[in-house]
Design an enzyme around this catalytic site. Structure first.
Site, PDB file in Angstrom:
ATOM      1  N   ASP A  80      -3.202   0.744 -31.321  1.00 56.36           N
ATOM      2  CA  ASP A  80      -3.378   1.790 -30.190  1.00 56.36           C
ATOM      3  C   ASP A  80      -4.661   1.864 -29.868  1.00 56.36           C
ATOM      4  OD1 ASP A  80      -3.257   4.007 -28.753  1.00 56.36           O
ATOM      5  OD2 ASP A  80      -2.503   5.303 -30.212  1.00 56.36           O
TER       6      ASP A  80
ATOM      7  N   LYS B 109     -12.116   3.652 -22.507  1.00 57.23           N
ATOM      8  CA  LYS B 109     -10.758   3.155 -22.012  1.00 57.23           C
ATOM      9  C   LYS B 109     -10.558   3.597 -20.432  1.00 57.23           C
ATOM     10  CE  LYS B 109      -5.880   3.697 -23.201  1.00 57.23           C
ATOM     11  NZ  LYS B 109      -5.026   4.492 -24.209  1.00 57.23           N
TER      12      LYS B 109
ATOM     13  N   GLU C 286       2.691   2.589 -23.905  1.00 58.28           N
ATOM     14  CA  GLU C 286       2.508   3.367 -24.980  1.00 58.28           C
ATOM     15  C   GLU C 286       3.821   4.095 -25.271  1.00 58.28           C
ATOM     16  OE1 GLU C 286      -1.108   5.507 -24.157  1.00 58.28           O
ATOM     17  OE2 GLU C 286      -2.333   3.836 -24.334  1.00 58.28           O
TER      18      GLU C 286
ATOM     19  N   ASP D  19       3.195  12.765 -23.927  1.00 56.29           N
ATOM     20  CA  ASP D  19       1.948  12.201 -24.276  1.00 56.29           C
ATOM     21  C   ASP D  19       0.788  12.895 -24.178  1.00 56.29           C
ATOM     22  OD1 ASP D  19      -0.294  10.920 -25.506  1.00 56.29           O
ATOM     23  OD2 ASP D  19       0.537   9.043 -24.948  1.00 56.29           O
TER      24      ASP D  19
HETATM   25 MG    MG Z   1      -2.967   8.060 -27.283  1.00 57.70          MG
END
Ligand code: MG
Ligand code: ADP
Length: 619
Positions: free
Chosen positions: A10, A72, A170, A192
């Site tokens: 991840d 990211k 994800e 999330d």
């Molecule tokens: Mg995350």
């Protein structure tokens, strides 16, 4: 610990970690102290050493100029995409043009430039090292990541020495971690809420096969906002001048850390103390109190973050709408992201979906666990599970007049393939330029240009004769390849689209919203272009036909054509759709006898006279 050869990773905005399958069960990789989460932070020393993770984050406090977070956000983007991100990242970000006009983003950290891929690779290398140097990995990305963002992630993996088996969404990984595939079928919502971003994805499961039905999110909503909300209160009470503080990164970092600690404490206690101790560095900051202390209660904190949670629930509502579902249609809710440890977040999600969400696994580990399961499926040859995801934005190509012809529609399940047939617009055209676009709007100027390639080697033929099949292929990783074949000649060309840019979730949102708002205007604009193209073609063909067979028309017919030509030209110059349509209809009617004459002329030439003349007599 065993040394797995394949891991799931991840790669998060704030934290990254790895997991692997041991004795049929996924487990996260922990350091000697039992810590799994590695802060996605990097710091560069003047002596050339590089720190990644906790060490880098700790150093940010005293040396923010040499430290970078949130890489990211930069993956697969161009400078143009990053207006909002730039405010968050206290480094100079430049764009260098490479050969072929491809743009590459670089972050200047204390005089050295690094690409986002390289920076992410440093994080991945740290994660990899901690896992005992595996060679293969599955890496997760948000469901809304576009082609270039996925590509950049894959590249980062490669730079870190990993064979990237698959890029997985994800939310899909989270559902896998909970073993929801064993349900057989159902609808799963994945909520999330991480450090800097929020996503809500709706998955459907049928016969053990996952599919992302829709995904909505906000790339500027997360735990950082809660820290800032607390900081806001503190700054006000301490009397810190924020403009001044902006030039004092050390102070800001200090306040941010204190706020985060307080927030985390409030997840397990009804109240928490926040302490800011500046006594050591006070000499440089004479205007400030040396020590500030205050108690925050949960109620106070919930009031501060309420508006952010409202926003996340709004996104859930719209994701449901996109998937064509109501709350009653949801079977399972999964919580992902460190910020879902906040009791108030759990409460609001439970209330909204009227369902107790899955919380057994650590919300900040669940994505890595699922990635490990996926990695295991891929390497152990288990084929009982096929993961399907969707294309986040429609893909298409430019046709005459700047219209985008959508070849693959938004939310189509990947892998997918679609072919459309085109032809040449001009006589003896030996090449076609294929321009690829992404977006929901009708016109190229409102969509995102992804790439271009040329199909050449088409033998000279009259217009409309060539048969060009253009095929769009989106693979399991969401990467697009476009190929074209001309059938009469067999000429072929292809390109793997490697766009040097990406989209923010907000932009995707905006593009979609815009496309709904503008659907009507777009339709008119598109129709106008189509009709104009038709008019141009009709006029051109008629001109040719007149040269060929015009002398065999009656004077009356010739006059009618001339008049209709004038009408059509003027209608083409205007923007009124009905007028243009009428002019085209009239033109088509009056040129009909001419078309028949030309047809006979062609037949006469090919068949050798008599038969065609006989046909001609009938007119
Ligand atoms: Mg995350
Ligand atoms: P990412 O955005 O990288 O996916 P995570 O899912 O790990 O990040 O979430 C990180 C966020 O979770 C941070 O804002 C962190 O402060 C927050 N967080 C972690 N633990 C808690 C907790 N116990 N209570 C509240 N927030 C938490």
């Amino acid at each position: 610990m065993t040394h797995p050869s394949v891991v799931g990773i991840d790669l998060g905005t704030t934290f990254s970690l790895a997991a692997y399958v041991e004795n049929g069960r996924p487990v996260v990789v922990r350091d000697v102290k039992g810590v799994a989460l590695i802060p996605s932070a990097i710091s560069f020393h003047d002596d050339g050493t590089v720190l990644v993770g906790t060490a880098a984050r700790d150093r940010a406090l005293s040396d923010p100029e040499h430290t970078i977070f949130s890489v990211k956000r930069l993956m697969g983007r161009t400078l143009k995409d990053l207006e909002r991100e730039l405010k968050l990242i206290p480094h100079q970000i430049v764009e260098r043009e490479m050969e072929g006009g491809r743009k590459v983003l670089r972050v200047d950290i204390a005089g050295h430039e690094h690409t986002p891929e390289e920076l992410s690779a440093l994080i991945l290398a740290e994660v990899r090292k901690r896992a005992g140097n595996p060679t293969k990995a599955v890496i997760t990305v948000p469901a809304y990541f576009d082609d270039s963002q996925r590509q950049a992630t894959r590249d980062a993996g490669r730079i870190a020495g990993l064979d990237v088996l698959r890029i997985v969404n994800e939310p899909t990984a989270a559902a896998l971690a909970y073993g929801l595939d064993r349900r057989g079928s159902g609808t799963i919502v994945v909520y999330d809420l991480g450090g800097g971003t929020f996503d809500c994805s709706i998955l459907s499961l049928s016969e053990g096969v996952f599919k992302v039905l829709s995904t909505k999110g906000d790339t500027f909503l997360g735990g950082d906002d809660f820290d800032r909300a607390i900081m806001g209160v503190v700054v006000k009470e301490m009397g810190v001048d924020l403009d001044g503080a902006a030039r004092d990164p050390e102070l800001l970092q200090h306040l941010r850390d204190a706020a985060e600690r307080c927030k985390i404490a409030l997840s397990s206690a009804e109240s928490a103390d926040l302490v800011v101790d500046l006594s050591k560095s006070l000499r440089e900051r004479p205007a400030l109190l040396p020590r500030y202390q205050r108690t925050f209660t949960r109620t106070e904190f919930e009031a501060l973050i309420g508006p952010y949670i409202d926003r996340s629930i709004d996104q859930c509502r719209s994701a449901l709408r996109d998937a064509g579902l109501t709350i009653a249609g949801v079977d399972e809710v999964v919580l992902v992201g460190g910020s879902t440890r906040i009791p108030y977040v759990r409460q609001r999600v439970t209330e909204f979906f009227k369902k107790t969400p899955h919380t057994d696994l650590n919300p900040d580990e669940v994505v890595a666990l699922g990635a490990a399961v996926q990695a295991d499926i891929l390497t152990s040859g288990r084929r009982d599970l096929l993961l399907l995801d969707v294309v986040p934005l429609s893909l298409g190509l430019e046709t005459l007049g700047g219209v985008v012809d959508k070849v693959i529609h938004r939310n189509t399940t990947v892998p997918c393939r679609a072919t459309t047939r085109y032809t040449t617009a001009a006589d003896n055209q030996t090449a076609i330029l294929i321009n690829i676009y992404q977006g929901e709007r009708e016109l190229t100027r409102d969509c995102r240009f992804l790439g271009t390639f040329k199909l050449s080697g088409i033998p000279p033929m009259p217009a409309q004769f060539a048969q060009v099949d253009v095929t769009f292929l989106v693979d399991q990783n969401g990467l697009l390849t476009v190929s074209a074949t001309e059938h009469r000649s067999g000429a072929q060309a292809r390109v793997t689209v490697q766009p040097a840019h990406g989209l923010t979730g907000d932009e995707v949102e905006a593009l979609v919203a815009e496309s709904i708002d503008n659907a009507r205007a777009d339709f008119t604009a598109r129709r106008l272009i189509e009709l104009r193209n038709k008019a141009e073609t009709d006029l051109r063909h008629t001109e040719k036909a007149l040269a060929l067979a015009g002398d065999r028309l009656e004077a009356r017919q010739k006059e009618a054509i001339a008049a209709a030509t004038v009408e059509l030209r003027s209608a083409t110059a205007g923007t009124d759709l009905p007028t243009l349509q009428r002019a085209i209809d009239v033109f088509s009617e009056v040129t009909n006898p001419l078309a028949h004459l030309v047809m006979n002329e062609v037949l006469r030439k090919t068949l050798g006279g008599t038969a065609a003349d006989a046909l001609g007599e009938k007119m």
